[in-house]
Write a protein that holds these residues in place. Sequence first.
Motif, PDB file in Angstrom:
ATOM      1  N   GLU A 137      -5.384  10.177   0.972  1.00  0.00           N
ATOM      2  CA  GLU A 137      -5.455  10.284   2.574  1.00  0.00           C
ATOM      3  C   GLU A 137      -4.378   9.320   3.279  1.00  0.00           C
ATOM      4  O   GLU A 137      -3.711   9.865   4.350  1.00  0.00           O
ATOM      5  N   ALA A 138      -4.388   7.967   2.745  1.00  0.00           N
ATOM      6  CA  ALA A 138      -3.210   6.995   3.200  1.00  0.00           C
ATOM      7  C   ALA A 138      -2.155   7.691   3.184  1.00  0.00           C
ATOM      8  O   ALA A 138      -1.126   7.626   3.984  1.00  0.00           O
ATOM      9  N   THR A 139      -1.547   8.127   2.252  1.00  0.00           N
ATOM     10  CA  THR A 139      -0.361   8.520   1.780  1.00  0.00           C
ATOM     11  C   THR A 139       0.241   9.715   2.796  1.00  0.00           C
ATOM     12  O   THR A 139       1.231   9.612   3.522  1.00  0.00           O
ATOM     13  N   ARG A 140      -0.903  10.674   3.081  1.00  0.00           N
ATOM     14  CA  ARG A 140      -0.573  11.686   4.032  1.00  0.00           C
ATOM     15  C   ARG A 140      -0.219  11.169   5.478  1.00  0.00           C
ATOM     16  O   ARG A 140       0.532  11.524   6.239  1.00  0.00           O
ATOM     17  N   ARG A 141      -1.182  10.236   5.928  1.00  0.00           N
ATOM     18  CA  ARG A 141      -1.227   9.753   7.021  1.00  0.00           C
ATOM     19  C   ARG A 141       0.088   8.938   7.219  1.00  0.00           C
ATOM     20  O   ARG A 141       0.855   9.160   8.498  1.00  0.00           O
ATOM     21  N   TRP A 142       0.704   7.916   6.124  1.00  0.00           N
ATOM     22  CA  TRP A 142       1.684   7.261   6.541  1.00  0.00           C
ATOM     23  C   TRP A 142       2.904   8.148   6.419  1.00  0.00           C
ATOM     24  O   TRP A 142       4.100   7.804   7.324  1.00  0.00           O
ATOM     25  N   SER A 143       2.866   9.050   5.562  1.00  0.00           N
ATOM     26  CA  SER A 143       4.142   9.882   5.328  1.00  0.00           C
ATOM     27  C   SER A 143       4.265  10.746   6.846  1.00  0.00           C
ATOM     28  O   SER A 143       5.436  11.009   7.212  1.00  0.00           O
ATOM     29  N   ILE A 154      -6.969  -4.589  -2.532  1.00  0.00           N
ATOM     30  CA  ILE A 154      -8.059  -3.657  -1.945  1.00  0.00           C
ATOM     31  C   ILE A 154      -7.616  -2.241  -1.794  1.00  0.00           C
ATOM     32  O   ILE A 154      -6.209  -2.114  -2.108  1.00  0.00           O
ATOM     33  N   SER A 155      -8.648  -1.391  -1.672  1.00  0.00           N
ATOM     34  CA  SER A 155      -8.270   0.121  -1.319  1.00  0.00           C
ATOM     35  C   SER A 155      -8.074   0.391   0.028  1.00  0.00           C
ATOM     36  O   SER A 155      -8.363  -0.340   0.951  1.00  0.00           O
ATOM     37  N   PRO A 156      -7.190   1.177   0.585  1.00  0.00           N
ATOM     38  CA  PRO A 156      -6.827   1.499   1.988  1.00  0.00           C
ATOM     39  C   PRO A 156      -8.388   1.881   2.685  1.00  0.00           C
ATOM     40  O   PRO A 156      -8.703   2.960   2.177  1.00  0.00           O
ATOM     41  N   THR A 157      -8.642   1.713   3.851  1.00  0.00           N
ATOM     42  CA  THR A 157      -9.559   1.962   4.706  1.00  0.00           C
ATOM     43  C   THR A 157      -8.939   2.684   5.797  1.00  0.00           C
ATOM     44  O   THR A 157      -7.661   2.639   5.894  1.00  0.00           O
TER      45      THR A 157
END
Length: 405
Positions: free
Chosen positions: A185-191, A154-157
Amino acid sequence: MPTTTLLTGASALIDATIVSDRMIMVQQDRITAVGTADDPMINNALTTGSADIIDLGGALVSPGLVDLHVHGAAGAAFEKADTAGVALAHLASCGVTSVMASLASAPMESMLNTSTALDARTKGDAEARLIGVHLEGPFIAVDQCGAHDPQFLISPTADDVARIADLAEVVRQITIAPELIGAVEATRRWSEADILVAAGHSSATAEHLHPCIDAGLRHATHLWSGMGTFFRRGPYRVPGLVEECLASDVLTAEVIADGRHLPPALLEIARRAVGERLIMVSDGTIGTGLPEGTRYQLSTVEAVVDDGVGKIVGQDAFAGSTTDLAQMVRHLHQNVGWPLAEVLDMATRRPADIVGRDDLGRLSPGALADLIILDAQQQVTGTMINGQWIGPAPTAVPTTTGENS
Protein backbone atom coordinates in the motif's frame (compact mmCIF):
# COMPACT_ATOMS: atom_id res chain seq x y z
CA MET A 1 32.27 41.19 -22.77
CA PRO A 2 31.24 37.75 -24.08
CA THR A 3 28.37 36.11 -22.19
CA THR A 4 28.82 32.77 -23.94
CA THR A 5 31.37 30.04 -23.29
CA LEU A 6 32.49 27.82 -26.16
CA LEU A 7 34.53 24.71 -25.35
CA THR A 8 36.56 23.55 -28.34
CA GLY A 9 39.09 20.80 -29.05
CA ALA A 10 37.22 18.34 -26.84
CA SER A 11 36.19 14.74 -26.81
CA ALA A 12 32.66 14.53 -25.44
CA LEU A 13 30.35 11.92 -23.94
CA ILE A 14 27.26 12.07 -26.13
CA ASP A 15 24.53 9.44 -26.00
CA ALA A 16 26.76 6.99 -24.09
CA THR A 17 29.51 7.31 -26.72
CA ILE A 18 32.77 9.27 -26.58
CA VAL A 19 33.02 11.39 -29.72
CA SER A 20 36.16 13.32 -30.65
CA ASP A 21 36.57 16.89 -31.88
CA ARG A 22 33.37 18.42 -30.54
CA MET A 23 32.45 21.94 -29.49
CA ILE A 24 30.05 22.72 -26.66
CA MET A 25 28.35 26.10 -26.31
CA VAL A 26 27.02 27.33 -22.96
CA GLN A 27 24.83 30.39 -22.51
CA GLN A 28 23.84 31.35 -18.99
CA ASP A 29 22.82 28.07 -17.25
CA ARG A 30 22.09 25.97 -20.36
CA ILE A 31 23.91 24.07 -23.06
CA THR A 32 22.77 25.62 -26.33
CA ALA A 33 24.79 23.73 -28.95
CA VAL A 34 26.92 20.60 -29.25
CA GLY A 35 28.63 19.94 -32.55
CA THR A 36 31.33 21.20 -34.89
CA ALA A 37 32.19 24.47 -36.60
CA ASP A 38 29.52 23.69 -39.20
CA ASP A 39 26.79 24.33 -36.61
CA PRO A 40 25.42 27.86 -37.32
CA MET A 41 25.41 28.95 -33.65
CA ILE A 42 28.92 27.66 -33.07
CA ASN A 43 30.20 29.17 -36.32
CA ASN A 44 28.75 32.54 -35.38
CA ALA A 45 30.55 32.47 -32.03
CA LEU A 46 33.80 31.49 -33.70
CA THR A 47 33.65 34.23 -36.31
CA THR A 48 32.29 37.14 -34.27
CA GLY A 49 34.28 36.83 -31.06
CA SER A 50 31.04 36.71 -29.07
CA ALA A 51 32.20 33.86 -26.83
CA ASP A 52 34.90 33.00 -24.35
CA ILE A 53 36.61 30.23 -26.31
CA ILE A 54 38.34 27.57 -24.24
CA ASP A 55 40.49 25.09 -26.13
CA LEU A 56 40.59 21.89 -24.11
CA GLY A 57 43.37 20.32 -26.14
CA GLY A 58 41.60 16.99 -26.57
CA ALA A 59 40.47 16.57 -22.96
CA LEU A 60 37.23 14.73 -22.31
CA VAL A 61 34.03 16.60 -21.45
CA SER A 62 31.37 14.63 -19.62
CA PRO A 63 28.06 15.66 -18.10
CA GLY A 64 28.43 16.32 -14.39
CA LEU A 65 28.16 13.25 -12.18
CA VAL A 66 24.77 12.47 -10.61
CA ASP A 67 24.80 10.64 -7.26
CA LEU A 68 21.43 9.25 -6.20
CA HIS A 69 22.68 7.77 -2.93
CA VAL A 70 25.02 9.79 -0.73
CA HIS A 71 24.79 10.68 2.96
CA GLY A 72 27.38 13.43 3.20
CA ALA A 73 31.08 14.23 2.83
CA ALA A 74 33.98 16.10 4.36
CA GLY A 75 32.73 15.73 7.92
CA ALA A 76 29.18 16.93 7.19
CA ALA A 77 26.05 14.76 7.07
CA PHE A 78 22.79 15.65 5.37
CA GLU A 79 20.99 14.96 8.65
CA LYS A 80 22.14 18.48 9.64
CA ALA A 81 20.75 20.86 7.05
CA ASP A 82 22.75 23.83 8.34
CA THR A 83 26.06 22.14 7.43
CA ALA A 84 24.87 20.37 4.27
CA GLY A 85 26.68 22.99 2.19
CA VAL A 86 30.03 21.64 3.37
CA ALA A 87 29.22 18.22 1.91
CA LEU A 88 27.74 19.67 -1.28
CA ALA A 89 30.78 21.89 -1.85
CA HIS A 90 33.16 18.96 -1.38
CA LEU A 91 31.17 16.79 -3.78
CA ALA A 92 31.14 19.59 -6.37
CA SER A 93 34.92 19.82 -6.12
CA CYS A 94 35.00 16.10 -6.99
CA GLY A 95 32.88 16.53 -10.13
CA VAL A 96 29.54 15.55 -8.58
CA THR A 97 27.09 18.19 -9.81
CA SER A 98 23.72 16.75 -8.68
CA VAL A 99 22.96 14.91 -5.44
CA MET A 100 20.07 13.00 -3.91
CA ALA A 101 20.64 13.55 -0.20
CA SER A 102 20.22 10.22 1.62
CA LEU A 103 19.06 10.12 5.22
CA ALA A 104 19.76 7.15 7.47
CA SER A 105 17.00 5.75 9.67
CA ALA A 106 15.88 8.01 12.49
CA PRO A 107 12.56 8.91 14.14
CA MET A 108 9.99 9.68 11.42
CA GLU A 109 9.40 13.22 12.64
CA SER A 110 13.11 13.97 12.55
CA MET A 111 13.51 12.61 9.02
CA LEU A 112 10.61 14.68 7.70
CA ASN A 113 11.82 17.83 9.45
CA THR A 114 15.30 17.33 8.03
CA SER A 115 13.88 16.81 4.54
CA THR A 116 11.96 20.07 4.77
CA ALA A 117 14.99 21.93 6.13
CA LEU A 118 17.21 20.64 3.33
CA ASP A 119 14.70 21.83 0.76
CA ALA A 120 14.37 25.25 2.37
CA ARG A 121 18.07 26.00 2.70
CA THR A 122 19.67 28.62 0.49
CA LYS A 123 22.11 27.15 -2.00
CA GLY A 124 25.60 28.49 -1.51
CA ASP A 125 28.27 29.16 -4.09
CA ALA A 126 30.27 26.23 -5.49
CA GLU A 127 27.81 23.58 -4.31
CA ALA A 128 26.40 20.53 -6.03
CA ARG A 129 22.73 20.80 -6.90
CA LEU A 130 20.37 19.11 -4.41
CA ILE A 131 17.73 17.32 -6.49
CA GLY A 132 15.79 15.78 -3.62
CA VAL A 133 15.89 13.66 -0.50
CA HIS A 134 16.20 9.87 -0.31
CA LEU A 135 14.74 8.29 2.82
CA GLU A 136 16.88 5.17 3.25
CA GLY A 137 14.69 4.02 6.09
CA PRO A 138 13.11 3.75 8.56
CA PHE A 139 10.99 1.25 6.60
CA ILE A 140 13.64 -1.46 6.37
CA ALA A 141 14.17 -4.91 7.87
CA VAL A 142 15.96 -5.40 11.17
CA ASP A 143 17.81 -8.48 9.90
CA GLN A 144 19.27 -6.45 7.00
CA CYS A 145 19.69 -3.11 8.77
CA GLY A 146 23.44 -2.81 8.16
CA ALA A 147 24.63 0.45 9.71
CA HIS A 148 21.08 1.65 10.49
CA ASP A 149 20.10 1.76 14.15
CA PRO A 150 17.50 -1.02 14.69
CA GLN A 151 15.62 1.01 17.33
CA PHE A 152 14.28 3.34 14.63
CA LEU A 153 13.03 0.71 12.19
CA ILE A 154 9.26 0.53 11.66
CA SER A 155 6.61 -0.62 9.23
CA PRO A 156 4.81 2.15 7.34
CA THR A 157 1.55 3.38 8.86
CA ALA A 158 -1.19 5.11 6.88
CA ASP A 159 -0.23 8.39 8.54
CA ASP A 160 3.47 7.98 7.66
CA VAL A 161 2.60 7.16 4.06
CA ALA A 162 0.33 10.18 3.70
CA ARG A 163 2.79 12.62 5.25
CA ILE A 164 5.59 11.48 2.96
CA ALA A 165 3.34 11.63 -0.09
CA ASP A 166 2.50 15.22 0.83
CA LEU A 167 6.24 15.97 0.69
CA ALA A 168 6.69 14.39 -2.74
CA GLU A 169 8.30 17.50 -4.21
CA VAL A 170 11.06 17.14 -1.61
CA VAL A 171 11.24 13.42 -0.85
CA ARG A 172 12.03 12.01 -4.28
CA GLN A 173 13.16 8.49 -3.32
CA ILE A 174 12.38 5.94 -0.61
CA THR A 175 13.97 2.59 0.19
CA ILE A 176 11.61 0.02 1.68
CA ALA A 177 11.77 -3.64 2.64
CA PRO A 178 8.93 -5.26 0.64
CA GLU A 179 8.24 -7.87 3.33
CA LEU A 180 7.06 -5.26 5.84
CA ILE A 181 3.37 -5.06 6.68
CA GLY A 182 1.88 -2.24 4.63
CA ALA A 183 4.70 -2.17 2.06
CA VAL A 184 2.46 -2.73 -0.95
CA GLU A 185 0.00 0.00 0.00
CA ALA A 186 2.86 2.39 0.79
CA THR A 187 4.57 1.66 -2.51
CA ARG A 188 1.37 2.30 -4.45
CA ARG A 189 0.67 5.63 -2.74
CA TRP A 190 4.24 6.89 -3.09
CA SER A 191 4.52 5.78 -6.69
CA GLU A 192 1.29 7.62 -7.48
CA ALA A 193 2.92 10.70 -5.94
CA ASP A 194 5.87 10.27 -8.35
CA ILE A 195 8.34 9.19 -5.66
CA LEU A 196 10.91 6.59 -6.73
CA VAL A 197 10.37 3.52 -4.54
CA ALA A 198 13.27 1.10 -4.16
CA ALA A 199 13.68 -2.31 -2.55
CA GLY A 200 16.55 -2.55 -0.12
CA HIS A 201 17.79 -3.52 3.34
CA SER A 202 15.51 -6.50 3.00
CA SER A 203 15.23 -10.29 3.00
CA ALA A 204 12.21 -10.23 0.69
CA THR A 205 11.42 -13.05 -1.70
CA ALA A 206 9.24 -13.05 -4.82
CA GLU A 207 6.05 -13.26 -2.77
CA HIS A 208 6.91 -9.88 -1.24
CA LEU A 209 8.74 -8.16 -4.08
CA HIS A 210 6.43 -8.86 -7.01
CA PRO A 211 3.32 -7.27 -5.47
CA CYS A 212 5.39 -4.18 -4.73
CA ILE A 213 6.63 -4.11 -8.33
CA ASP A 214 2.99 -4.34 -9.45
CA ALA A 215 2.30 -1.37 -7.16
CA GLY A 216 5.06 0.72 -8.73
CA LEU A 217 8.39 -0.21 -7.10
CA ARG A 218 11.07 0.35 -9.75
CA HIS A 219 14.56 0.38 -8.21
CA ALA A 220 16.94 -1.73 -6.12
CA THR A 221 19.11 -0.09 -3.46
CA HIS A 222 22.79 -1.11 -3.56
CA LEU A 223 22.78 -4.69 -4.87
CA TRP A 224 24.16 -7.27 -2.41
CA SER A 225 24.54 -4.68 0.36
CA GLY A 226 21.77 -5.21 2.91
CA MET A 227 20.05 -7.79 0.70
CA GLY A 228 19.03 -11.35 1.36
CA THR A 229 20.25 -14.02 -1.04
CA PHE A 230 18.92 -17.46 -2.00
CA PHE A 231 18.21 -20.10 0.61
CA ARG A 232 16.76 -23.61 0.78
CA ARG A 233 13.22 -24.45 1.75
CA GLY A 234 13.53 -28.17 2.21
CA PRO A 235 15.24 -29.41 -0.97
CA TYR A 236 14.06 -26.38 -2.98
CA ARG A 237 16.21 -23.31 -3.60
CA VAL A 238 14.35 -20.05 -3.14
CA PRO A 239 15.71 -16.90 -4.83
CA GLY A 240 16.40 -14.06 -2.43
CA LEU A 241 16.09 -10.35 -3.07
CA VAL A 242 19.46 -10.20 -4.83
CA GLU A 243 18.49 -12.88 -7.35
CA GLU A 244 15.01 -11.47 -7.87
CA CYS A 245 16.42 -8.01 -8.61
CA LEU A 246 19.00 -9.41 -11.00
CA ALA A 247 16.37 -11.48 -12.81
CA SER A 248 13.91 -8.59 -13.14
CA ASP A 249 13.45 -6.95 -16.53
CA VAL A 250 11.75 -3.94 -14.89
CA LEU A 251 13.93 -2.80 -12.00
CA THR A 252 16.82 -0.40 -12.25
CA ALA A 253 19.58 -1.06 -9.76
CA GLU A 254 22.65 0.49 -8.18
CA VAL A 255 26.05 -0.76 -7.12
CA ILE A 256 28.59 0.76 -4.75
CA ALA A 257 31.69 0.66 -6.94
CA ASP A 258 34.32 1.66 -4.39
CA GLY A 259 36.48 -1.46 -4.73
CA ARG A 260 35.52 -2.52 -1.21
CA HIS A 261 31.80 -3.29 -1.09
CA LEU A 262 31.72 -5.52 -4.19
CA PRO A 263 34.49 -7.55 -5.85
CA PRO A 264 34.83 -7.46 -9.65
CA ALA A 265 32.95 -10.75 -10.15
CA LEU A 266 29.80 -9.41 -8.48
CA LEU A 267 30.05 -6.14 -10.38
CA GLU A 268 30.27 -8.10 -13.62
CA ILE A 269 27.23 -10.19 -12.70
CA ALA A 270 25.24 -7.00 -12.10
CA ARG A 271 26.44 -5.53 -15.37
CA ARG A 272 25.42 -8.57 -17.39
CA ALA A 273 22.08 -9.06 -15.66
CA VAL A 274 20.88 -5.47 -15.35
CA GLY A 275 22.56 -3.98 -18.43
CA GLU A 276 21.69 -0.36 -19.19
CA ARG A 277 19.44 -0.20 -16.10
CA LEU A 278 22.51 -0.36 -13.83
CA ILE A 279 23.95 2.75 -12.20
CA MET A 280 26.71 3.45 -9.72
CA VAL A 281 26.22 5.30 -6.45
CA SER A 282 28.72 6.29 -3.82
CA ASP A 283 26.69 5.65 -0.65
CA GLY A 284 29.25 8.14 0.61
CA THR A 285 29.20 9.15 4.26
CA ILE A 286 30.68 12.10 6.08
CA GLY A 287 33.93 10.11 6.07
CA THR A 288 34.30 10.83 2.34
CA GLY A 289 37.39 12.98 1.90
CA LEU A 290 38.60 12.42 5.47
CA PRO A 291 41.86 10.65 6.39
CA GLU A 292 42.27 7.07 7.56
CA GLY A 293 41.35 6.55 11.20
CA THR A 294 38.80 9.38 11.32
CA ARG A 295 35.74 8.48 13.38
CA TYR A 296 32.29 9.75 12.45
CA GLN A 297 28.61 9.22 13.18
CA LEU A 298 26.15 7.63 10.74
CA SER A 299 22.94 8.67 12.49
CA THR A 300 23.54 7.09 15.93
CA VAL A 301 26.09 4.52 14.74
CA GLU A 302 29.80 5.19 15.30
CA ALA A 303 31.97 4.48 12.26
CA VAL A 304 35.59 4.89 11.21
CA VAL A 305 37.47 5.41 7.94
CA ASP A 306 39.42 2.17 7.62
CA ASP A 307 41.15 0.78 4.53
CA GLY A 308 39.40 3.27 2.25
CA VAL A 309 35.87 2.45 3.42
CA GLY A 310 33.55 3.17 6.33
CA LYS A 311 33.34 0.48 8.99
CA ILE A 312 31.19 0.20 12.11
CA VAL A 313 33.38 0.57 15.18
CA GLY A 314 33.61 -2.73 17.03
CA GLN A 315 31.91 -4.73 14.28
CA ASP A 316 33.11 -6.52 11.19
CA ALA A 317 30.72 -4.58 8.93
CA PHE A 318 30.71 -1.67 6.49
CA ALA A 319 29.15 1.71 7.30
CA GLY A 320 28.77 3.25 3.87
CA SER A 321 31.64 4.25 1.64
CA THR A 322 34.22 7.03 1.86
CA THR A 323 34.74 7.20 -1.90
CA ASP A 324 33.33 9.85 -4.22
CA LEU A 325 31.73 9.06 -7.56
CA ALA A 326 34.69 10.24 -9.65
CA GLN A 327 36.95 7.78 -7.82
CA MET A 328 34.44 5.04 -8.62
CA VAL A 329 34.53 5.97 -12.30
CA ARG A 330 38.28 5.47 -12.24
CA HIS A 331 37.97 2.16 -10.38
CA LEU A 332 35.48 0.65 -12.81
CA HIS A 333 37.44 1.80 -15.84
CA GLN A 334 41.06 1.42 -14.76
CA ASN A 335 40.86 -1.53 -12.35
CA VAL A 336 37.81 -3.50 -13.46
CA GLY A 337 38.29 -2.71 -17.15
CA TRP A 338 34.85 -1.49 -18.20
CA PRO A 339 34.66 0.96 -21.17
CA LEU A 340 34.91 4.57 -20.03
CA ALA A 341 31.84 5.68 -21.96
CA GLU A 342 29.73 3.00 -20.27
CA VAL A 343 31.08 3.83 -16.82
CA LEU A 344 30.42 7.55 -17.23
CA ASP A 345 26.93 6.83 -18.52
CA MET A 346 26.27 4.89 -15.30
CA ALA A 347 27.03 8.06 -13.33
CA THR A 348 25.36 10.67 -15.56
CA ARG A 349 22.50 9.99 -17.98
CA ARG A 350 21.24 6.76 -16.43
CA PRO A 351 20.73 8.07 -12.87
CA ALA A 352 19.21 11.28 -14.24
CA ASP A 353 16.73 9.24 -16.26
CA ILE A 354 15.83 7.09 -13.25
CA VAL A 355 14.62 10.17 -11.38
CA GLY A 356 12.99 11.69 -14.46
CA ARG A 357 15.46 14.53 -15.01
CA ASP A 358 16.01 14.88 -18.76
CA ASP A 359 17.75 18.21 -18.13
CA LEU A 360 20.63 16.51 -16.26
CA GLY A 361 23.29 13.96 -17.10
CA ARG A 362 23.68 14.74 -20.80
CA LEU A 363 25.49 17.06 -23.19
CA SER A 364 22.63 18.21 -25.37
CA PRO A 365 20.95 21.52 -26.23
CA GLY A 366 18.52 22.54 -23.52
CA ALA A 367 20.18 20.56 -20.75
CA LEU A 368 21.49 22.36 -17.70
CA ALA A 369 25.11 23.37 -18.13
CA ASP A 370 26.57 20.89 -15.64
CA LEU A 371 29.75 19.34 -16.96
CA ILE A 372 33.17 18.12 -15.97
CA ILE A 373 36.52 17.98 -17.74
CA LEU A 374 38.61 14.82 -17.35
CA ASP A 375 42.26 14.28 -18.17
CA ALA A 376 43.76 11.10 -19.59
CA GLN A 377 43.75 9.46 -16.13
CA GLN A 378 40.09 10.43 -15.57
CA GLN A 379 41.00 12.99 -12.97
CA VAL A 380 38.52 15.87 -12.79
CA THR A 381 40.31 19.06 -13.87
CA GLY A 382 37.30 21.34 -14.20
CA THR A 383 33.68 21.43 -13.06
CA MET A 384 30.83 23.63 -14.27
CA ILE A 385 27.44 23.82 -12.54
CA ASN A 386 24.62 25.96 -13.94
CA GLY A 387 27.06 27.48 -16.43
CA GLN A 388 29.47 28.61 -13.71
CA TRP A 389 32.91 27.14 -13.11
CA ILE A 390 33.45 25.65 -9.67
CA GLY A 391 37.00 26.59 -8.76
CA PRO A 392 39.48 27.86 -11.35
CA ALA A 393 38.14 28.04 -14.89
CA PRO A 394 40.21 26.74 -17.81
CA THR A 395 42.04 29.53 -19.63
CA ALA A 396 40.03 31.13 -22.43
CA VAL A 397 41.69 31.64 -25.81
CA PRO A 398 41.72 35.32 -26.88
CA THR A 399 39.50 35.93 -29.90
CA THR A 400 39.23 38.58 -32.57
CA THR A 401 36.39 39.16 -34.99
CA GLY A 402 36.64 36.88 -37.99
CA GLU A 403 39.06 34.29 -36.60
CA ASN A 404 39.54 31.74 -33.89
CA SER A 405 43.07 32.27 -32.65
